[in-house]
Structure formats: structure tokens, C-alpha cells
Design a protein around this motif. Structure first.
Motif, short mmCIF file in Angstrom:
data_model
loop_
_atom_site.label_atom_id
_atom_site.label_comp_id
_atom_site.label_asym_id
_atom_site.label_seq_id
_atom_site.Cartn_x
_atom_site.Cartn_y
_atom_site.Cartn_z
N UNK A 59 30.99 20.66 77.50
CA UNK A 59 31.95 21.75 77.53
C UNK A 59 32.00 22.37 78.92
N UNK A 60 33.19 22.43 79.48
CA UNK A 60 33.40 23.13 80.73
C UNK A 60 34.11 24.44 80.46
N UNK A 113 29.41 23.40 84.73
CA UNK A 113 28.64 22.20 85.06
C UNK A 113 29.30 20.94 84.51
N UNK A 114 30.49 21.09 83.95
CA UNK A 114 31.20 19.95 83.38
C UNK A 114 32.25 19.46 84.39
N UNK A 115 33.20 18.67 83.92
CA UNK A 115 34.29 18.17 84.75
C UNK A 115 34.96 19.33 85.49
N UNK A 116 35.22 19.17 86.77
CA UNK A 116 35.81 20.25 87.54
C UNK A 116 37.21 20.57 87.03
N UNK A 117 37.64 21.79 87.26
CA UNK A 117 38.96 22.21 86.83
C UNK A 117 40.05 21.35 87.46
N UNK A 142 24.84 17.25 79.45
CA UNK A 142 25.59 16.21 78.75
C UNK A 142 24.84 15.77 77.51
N UNK A 143 25.58 15.24 76.56
CA UNK A 143 24.97 14.75 75.32
C UNK A 143 24.08 13.54 75.64
#
Length: 289
Positions: free
Chosen positions: A24-25, A50-54, A207-208
Motif C-alpha cells: 500500500x502506498x 515506501x511503495x510505488x512512487x506517485x 512488501x508481502x
């Protein structure tokens, strides 16, 4: 000079999205509006994301925002103006982003560099706002009974009893935030968060994990009264939601009495507080000068 007209800001909140790696970002969103039906949406990466950048999820985020806020207005999706800013090596860069709207979703973002916008406020006194002065507050700094639910969002307000109470009565509003299953589903995710934190301690991965030993741990110790253990992918999405509550902080504002009111995530925060999960809030400095 690029101008933004309207109240400053009209709305401001944190917005979650699912990253490429299934984590989740979340990003920071500001909505500006004046008397014309052409809102300006300003987005930036949340510092704690900490997830995919915007920038790599921009069209998905814009699509979800449009569907949530503007679809029911029958507002032409091309009338919404999208701005993005980011800070790189101490320098702030602004972009106007033009997107195509195809098959009910935004696509093909085109990034045009612009100067920092001048904000024309519809108030007599200009208010200062700085992301850098945000601070994380402890749960005792706000009152969980004062969650700012809008009409029709809370089961307790609609039915007289919280859906997490033992004598709450089920209803058929499955897709509504005031429905009996809504917060009970969040409570399942919250229970998954509690067990996962017991498994990993303070080092929960972003991450999972490919190794599903953590999920076997959930299955073996699951005792939630609100539902069965979710599958690995669904459980990890829920765990990420409550990681945002517990670790990153939900955005809020402080009123004249010093009480912190949440601007987003009220359902998650309410469920967390009832299940004993600490709720971190992040409050902006909004003092007038």
C-alpha cells in the motif's frame, strides 16, 4: 504565473493506492476550487511512502480520485486540472499533468514543467501551511469519540450500536460505510495486523513476503469474532492499511480547544482504538500570520 484560485486549501487529505509490488502506498492530496466547476488537484508523494512512487502510479491515483469525488457530479474528467510537485535534492519541481480519459480511466500522463503556482486565496487573511512542520502525536492527544464521520458513514449513528458490539444487528447495507459488515471487515484486517506484528515484531516488511510462514502463523492463532482469516494477498492489503494507522500516521487538524480531529481514516482509527492498536496522527502547522 500559474494561479490557483479558491479557498486554500479547499480539501487536504492522504490518499492510499496499491503499488506495483502489492504494497500500500499513499500520497498527499490538496483540492482547490472556486466558483467554476473546474477543480485543481495538487498531488505529491507522502514523505513516508515506501511503495510505488506517485509518478509511476499517477494515472491510477487520478482515476480513483475522480471516481470518488467527481463521477457522480457528471463532471467532464478533462475539466479536472492535475498538478504534481516533488522535492529533489532540496529543489522543488512543479508539473501540470495532462491525461487522456479512456474507457472510464485516466491514461497516458503528459508532464509539463511549470513555475510554482501562486495561490489566490478566497479568505481575508493568508494562512501558512508547511508539510515540514508536521508532527506525529500520541493517541492521548485526540478523542476517539470525536471522529468526524459524515452523515451516513457510521453504523452506530445509523443503528444506535457499533457494529463491533456483541449485540449489533446485521443489515443489508453491505457496500455502505454505515453498513454492519463495513467496520467488521476492517476489524478482521486489524486482527491480522496484530498477529503479524506479533510474528515480525517491529520489522514488518513493506512488501508481502514470498514465504507464507507468517500467514500460517495467522491461521494457527486466529480468534477474531468478526470473521475468518483472509487469504495472503487480502490479509496483506489489510495489514498495510493498519501499518499506515500505526506507523505512518493519519492526517489531522487541531481545533481551537487543542483537540486533534482526523481528516481521513476515521473508520480505521475507530476500529484500531477499539482493538487496542495505537493510532498515530500527523498534524500540520496551520497558524495564521
Amino acid at each position: 504565473m500559474y494561479l490557483i484560485r479558491g479557498e486554500w486549501p479547499h480539501y487536504r487529505f492522504s490518499w492510499p493506492y496499491l503499488g506495483n509490488d502489492r504494497s500500500m502506498g499513499h500520497c498527499d492530496v490538496e483540492v482547490f476550487a472556486d466558483g467554476q466547476p473546474r477543480p485543481i488537484i495538487v498531488l505529491r508523494d507522502a514523505p513516508s511512502n515506501r511503495s510505488t512512487s506517485l509518478t509511476n502510479a499517477f494515472e491510477w491515483v487520478c482515476t480513483s480520485l475522480y471516481r470518488a469525488f467527481f463521477d457522480k457530479w457528471n463532471l467532464d474528467p478533462q475539466r479536472v486540472q492535475w498538478l504534481h510537485w516533488q522535492e529533489l535534492d532540496g529543489e522543488i519541481e512543479w508539473y501540470e499533468v495532462t491525461l487522456e480519459f479512456q474507457y472510464g480511466a485516466y491514461a497516458n500522463p503528459d508532464w509539463k514543467p511549470i513555475e510554482e503556482p501562486q495561490i489566490v486565496r478566497a479568505v481575508s487573511e493568508q494562512a501558512s501551511y508547511s508539510w515540514k512542520t508536521r508532527q506525529v502525536l500520541l493517541p492521548q492527544d485526540f478523542d476517539p469519540e470525536n471522529f468526524a464521520f459524515a452523515p451516513g458513514e457510521c453504523h452506530k449513528a445509523a443503528a444506535g450500536k457499533c457494529s463491533l458490539s456483541g449485540d449489533a444487528i446485521p443489515d443489508l447495507n453491505y457496500g455502505e460505510e454505515s453498513g454492519y459488515p463495513y467496520c467488521r471487515g476492517l476489524a478482521v484486517y486489524a486482527h491480522a495486523w496484530i498477529l503479524t506484528k506479533n510474528y515480525f515484531g517491529d520489522d514488518i516488511p513493506e512488501e508481502c513476503p514470498q514465504d507464507l510462514a507468517w500467514h500460517e502463523f495467522l491461521i494457527q492463532r486466529w480468534n477474531s469474532p468478526y470473521g475468518g482469516v483472509p487469504g495472503p494477498d487480502d490479509a496483506w492489503r489489510g495489514i498495510s492499511l493498519f501499518a499506515a494507522v500505526n506507523m505512518h500516521g493519519l492526517s489531522g487538524s487541531r481545533n481551537e480547544n487543542g483537540l486533534v480531529l482526523l481528516n481521513d481514516g476515521c473508520h480505521r482509527a475507530c476500529v484500531a482504538s477499539r482493538l487496542g492498536i495505537p493510532v498515530a496522527t500527523v498534524v500540520a502547522d496551520e497558524t495564521n500570520h
